[in-house]
Design a protein around this motif. Structure first.
Motif, PDB file in Angstrom:
ATOM      1  N   LEU A 280       0.823  -1.203   0.000  1.00  0.00           N
ATOM      2  CA  LEU A 280       0.000   0.000   0.000  1.00  0.00           C
ATOM      3  C   LEU A 280       0.863   1.260   0.000  1.00  0.00           C
ATOM      4  O   LEU A 280       1.791   1.395   0.805  1.00  0.00           O
ATOM      5  CB  LEU A 280      -0.900  -0.006   1.241  1.00  0.00           C
ATOM      6  N   VAL A 281       0.535   2.174  -0.911  1.00  0.00           N
ATOM      7  CA  VAL A 281       1.202   3.473  -0.957  1.00  0.00           C
ATOM      8  C   VAL A 281       0.401   4.437  -0.087  1.00  0.00           C
ATOM      9  O   VAL A 281      -0.790   4.666  -0.332  1.00  0.00           O
ATOM     10  CB  VAL A 281       1.288   4.010  -2.399  1.00  0.00           C
ATOM     11  N   VAL A 282       1.046   4.980   0.929  1.00  0.00           N
ATOM     12  CA  VAL A 282       0.351   5.849   1.891  1.00  0.00           C
ATOM     13  C   VAL A 282       1.173   7.108   2.144  1.00  0.00           C
ATOM     14  O   VAL A 282       2.375   7.164   1.869  1.00  0.00           O
ATOM     15  CB  VAL A 282       0.124   5.120   3.237  1.00  0.00           C
ATOM     16  N   LYS A 283       0.498   8.111   2.685  1.00  0.00           N
ATOM     17  CA  LYS A 283       1.180   9.307   3.171  1.00  0.00           C
ATOM     18  C   LYS A 283       1.425   9.157   4.665  1.00  0.00           C
ATOM     19  O   LYS A 283       0.498   8.958   5.432  1.00  0.00           O
ATOM     20  CB  LYS A 283       0.327  10.549   2.926  1.00  0.00           C
ATOM     21  N   THR A 284       2.691   9.236   5.045  1.00  0.00           N
ATOM     22  CA  THR A 284       3.033   9.210   6.461  1.00  0.00           C
ATOM     23  C   THR A 284       3.389  10.605   6.971  1.00  0.00           C
ATOM     24  O   THR A 284       3.393  10.845   8.171  1.00  0.00           O
ATOM     25  CB  THR A 284       4.207   8.250   6.723  1.00  0.00           C
ATOM     26  N   ASN A 285       3.688  11.523   6.044  1.00  0.00           N
ATOM     27  CA  ASN A 285       3.965  12.917   6.411  1.00  0.00           C
ATOM     28  C   ASN A 285       3.423  13.818   5.311  1.00  0.00           C
ATOM     29  O   ASN A 285       4.109  14.094   4.327  1.00  0.00           O
ATOM     30  CB  ASN A 285       5.464  13.145   6.605  1.00  0.00           C
ATOM     31  N   PRO A 286       2.203  14.306   5.444  1.00  0.00           N
ATOM     32  CA  PRO A 286       1.558  15.093   4.388  1.00  0.00           C
ATOM     33  C   PRO A 286       2.280  16.396   4.063  1.00  0.00           C
ATOM     34  O   PRO A 286       2.083  16.965   2.990  1.00  0.00           O
ATOM     35  CB  PRO A 286       0.161  15.384   4.958  1.00  0.00           C
ATOM     36  N   GLU A 287       3.138  16.882   4.979  1.00  0.00           N
ATOM     37  CA  GLU A 287       3.817  18.155   4.771  1.00  0.00           C
ATOM     38  C   GLU A 287       5.141  18.010   4.033  1.00  0.00           C
ATOM     39  O   GLU A 287       5.770  19.012   3.704  1.00  0.00           O
ATOM     40  CB  GLU A 287       4.077  18.827   6.132  1.00  0.00           C
ATOM     41  N   ALA A 288       5.550  16.781   3.757  1.00  0.00           N
ATOM     42  CA  ALA A 288       6.900  16.558   3.218  1.00  0.00           C
ATOM     43  C   ALA A 288       6.936  16.333   1.714  1.00  0.00           C
ATOM     44  O   ALA A 288       7.966  15.926   1.180  1.00  0.00           O
ATOM     45  CB  ALA A 288       7.545  15.383   3.946  1.00  0.00           C
ATOM     46  N   GLY A 289       5.836  16.575   1.004  1.00  0.00           N
ATOM     47  CA  GLY A 289       5.838  16.380  -0.441  1.00  0.00           C
ATOM     48  C   GLY A 289       6.139  14.940  -0.808  1.00  0.00           C
ATOM     49  O   GLY A 289       5.609  14.012  -0.188  1.00  0.00           O
ATOM     50  N   VAL A 290       7.001  14.749  -1.808  1.00  0.00           N
ATOM     51  CA  VAL A 290       7.324  13.384  -2.242  1.00  0.00           C
ATOM     52  C   VAL A 290       8.102  12.616  -1.177  1.00  0.00           C
ATOM     53  O   VAL A 290       8.204  11.391  -1.248  1.00  0.00           O
ATOM     54  CB  VAL A 290       8.117  13.387  -3.573  1.00  0.00           C
ATOM     55  N   HIS A 291       8.622  13.329  -0.181  1.00  0.00           N
ATOM     56  CA  HIS A 291       9.348  12.667   0.903  1.00  0.00           C
ATOM     57  C   HIS A 291       8.415  12.230   2.028  1.00  0.00           C
ATOM     58  O   HIS A 291       8.874  11.765   3.074  1.00  0.00           O
ATOM     59  CB  HIS A 291      10.433  13.599   1.454  1.00  0.00           C
ATOM     60  N   GLY A 292       7.104  12.376   1.788  1.00  0.00           N
ATOM     61  CA  GLY A 292       6.138  11.988   2.816  1.00  0.00           C
ATOM     62  C   GLY A 292       5.404  10.706   2.530  1.00  0.00           C
ATOM     63  O   GLY A 292       4.472  10.337   3.253  1.00  0.00           O
TER      64      GLY A 292
END
Length: 496
Positions: free
Chosen positions: A170-182
């Motif tokens: 699963l592709v998820v966001k773990t840090n919404p503020e970090a752009g592609v690094h999130g």
């Protein structure tokens, strides 16, 4: 030409696989298509015969073979006149479990890779959402860490193997503020509490399952994280070329099988006292189709060689995927025409092929996305290198550029009024200018604006320094405008 890529050992493997398919698969294809499900027991038979995990190391039960064994595998399962059957093992072996192998912990490999190679598990890749398909960076599914677990909420759609499969990468966001690094990749068991599924009723690929997946407070151990948190986007980009290449291999092989099937029918079908393969207009259409198939097949083999050598071939795999899948759709249309009214009857395999191939120019990166990738390389001089996460120093440097750019815009915006609203979207940061009340008020609010400028911070820095011409940046695609273009024209006042 085939001997250039395939050894005697490859062909012996092909013969063994074909014999297996003729005995264990072909007699049941129509039944599985009607039932819209392939029994899981068949994959255990594949595993027992050593037909799975061809590219994986022997320590996990794989064969450790070169990529052309996988080419053979993808070709032969694509010649069965059932795209639904073929997509199940290709998604499992080449589009989802690959991330577990390349980036997962040893514990994850033992738990999720070894059973895949044995044929005991079916896996899926969970990327697409209702509002994010090719636009991977717009994914909204969240994973929030709480102690030793992640709590996942969100939705995925068009997930092959998602209904009857065992787990999803699963592709998820773990840090919404970090752009592609999130973004992160997490292995999620599909029978986990909090997951609900909806099996989609598809035009084609009836033998396979495609699902909507809903995640409501799904609790997943932190140990199911693949690699490092925040690096999922880069892991994903690293695997997409293989996905596209596998799609191209299957498309060409399926086209070859369809041409052979059509030629056989043409040799038997009589019209005006002779077989229809004697009519010049029909002969020449098939000859042209054969020529195009041969050209694209050789290019796909070339791309397969690059894959075998470990090359990161974005341009080549994009071309292969584009051309092979467009060809498959053209071939289905033209071959069905050779059958006349019989081609419209489900008793003939060409009808199923016609339905099945339509997805090929959509899934795994649409033809439009492939063309845009190529256009960026051809026109904008875009370079695609093997993706890697930024180092801590690079992250700090990027943050410094963003802050420099935002501070410069604040200073220049204070000198006048736009008379409207304008937003700069730098990916991880947004800058909103509200000039509707006589003076420009600048904030970092992510609000709706009359015009939004999408640009990366480095290009904006170059614009502010006078190192990049605004019109050239716009024409080359470095600046993208959403909304009122007349507002975008006022950008010059902030740059001068």
């Amino acid at each position: 030409m085939k001997e250039y890529y395939f050894t005697e050992e490859h062909e012996l493997f092909r013969d063994a696989l074909k014999q297996f398919l003729e005995k264990e698969v072909l007699p049941y294809i129509d039944e599985w298509e009607a039932q819209q499900r392939v029994p899981k027991e068949i994959w255990k038979k594949f595993g027992e015969q050593g037909f799975l995990g061809l590219h994986y190391p022997e320590q996990y039960g794989g064969a450790g073979l070169d990529f052309f064994y996988s080419v053979v595998f993808c070709e032969e399962i694509s010649k069965l006149f059932s795209g639904g059957f073929g997509v199940i093992p290709t998604v499992t072996q080449y589009m989802s479990s690959t991330y577990v192998y390349k980036f997962g912990s040893e514990a994850l490999k033992q738990k999720y890779l070894v059973p895949v190679i044995k044929g005991e598990m079916i896996s899926a890749i969970g990327i697409t959402e209702p509002g994010a398909g090719s636009d991977v960076a717009n994914i909204q599914t969240r994973a929030v860490r709480q102690g030793d677990h992640y709590i996942i909420n969100g939705q995925k759609t068009f997930i092959s193997n998602g209904f009857y499969g065992d787990y999803v990468v699963l592709v998820v966001k773990t840090n919404p503020e970090a752009g592609v690094h999130g973004f992160s990749l997490i292995v999620v068991d599909l029978d986990s509490p909090g997951i609900s599924k909806n099996k989609l009723n598809k035009l084609g690929w009836h033998a396979s399952d495609t699902a909507e997946l809903f995640f409501e407070d799904v609790k997943v151990p932190v140990g199911n994280l693949i690699g490092e948190e925040g690096k999922g986007f880069f892991y994903l980009m690293d695997g997409l070329q293989l996905e596209r290449l596998v799609g191209a291999i299957g498309a060409v092989a399926g086209t070859e099988a369809l041409i052979d099937y059509t030629l056989k029918y043409m040799s038997e079908r009589q019209a005006f006292g002779r077989p229809i393969n004697k009519f010049q207009v029909l002969r020449h259409r098939m000859a042209q189709l054969h020529a195009e198939t041969e050209v694209i097949k050789q290019y796909v083999y070339y791309c397969s060689r690059l894959q075998n050598e470990g090359k990161y071939a974005v341009k080549e795999c994009s071309i292969a995927k584009l051309q092979a899948t467009e060809l498959a759709n053209k071939a289905a249309y033209e071959c069905l025409q050779m059958f006349g009214g019989y081609g419209y009857i489900e008793d003939y395999k060409v009808a199923r092929v016609y339905r099945d191939v339509r997805i090929l120019t959509i899934g795994g990166g649409s033809s439009e996305i492939m063309r845009e990738i190529l256009a960026k390389m051809l026109i904008d001089d875009k370079k695609y290198e093997r993706p890697r996460p930024q180092t801590a120093q690079e992250v700090a440097a990027s943050a410094a550029v963003v802050e420099e750019v935002m501070q410069a815009i604040r200073q220049r915006a204070a000198q006048g009024s736009l008379g409207t609203s304008l937003k700069f979207d730098f990916g991880s940061k947004k800058l909103f200018i509200d000039g509707s009340s006589g003076t420009n008020v600048v904030s970092e609010e992510d609000r709706e604006a009359a015009c939004t400028i999408l640009i990366n911070p480095e290009d904006m820095q170059a614009l502010l320094r006078g190192e990049l011409n605004p019109m050239s940046a716009f024409m080359s695609g470095k600046i993208k405008v959403q909304g009122d273009m007349s507002v975008a024209m006022k950008l010059q006042s902030l740059l001068s």
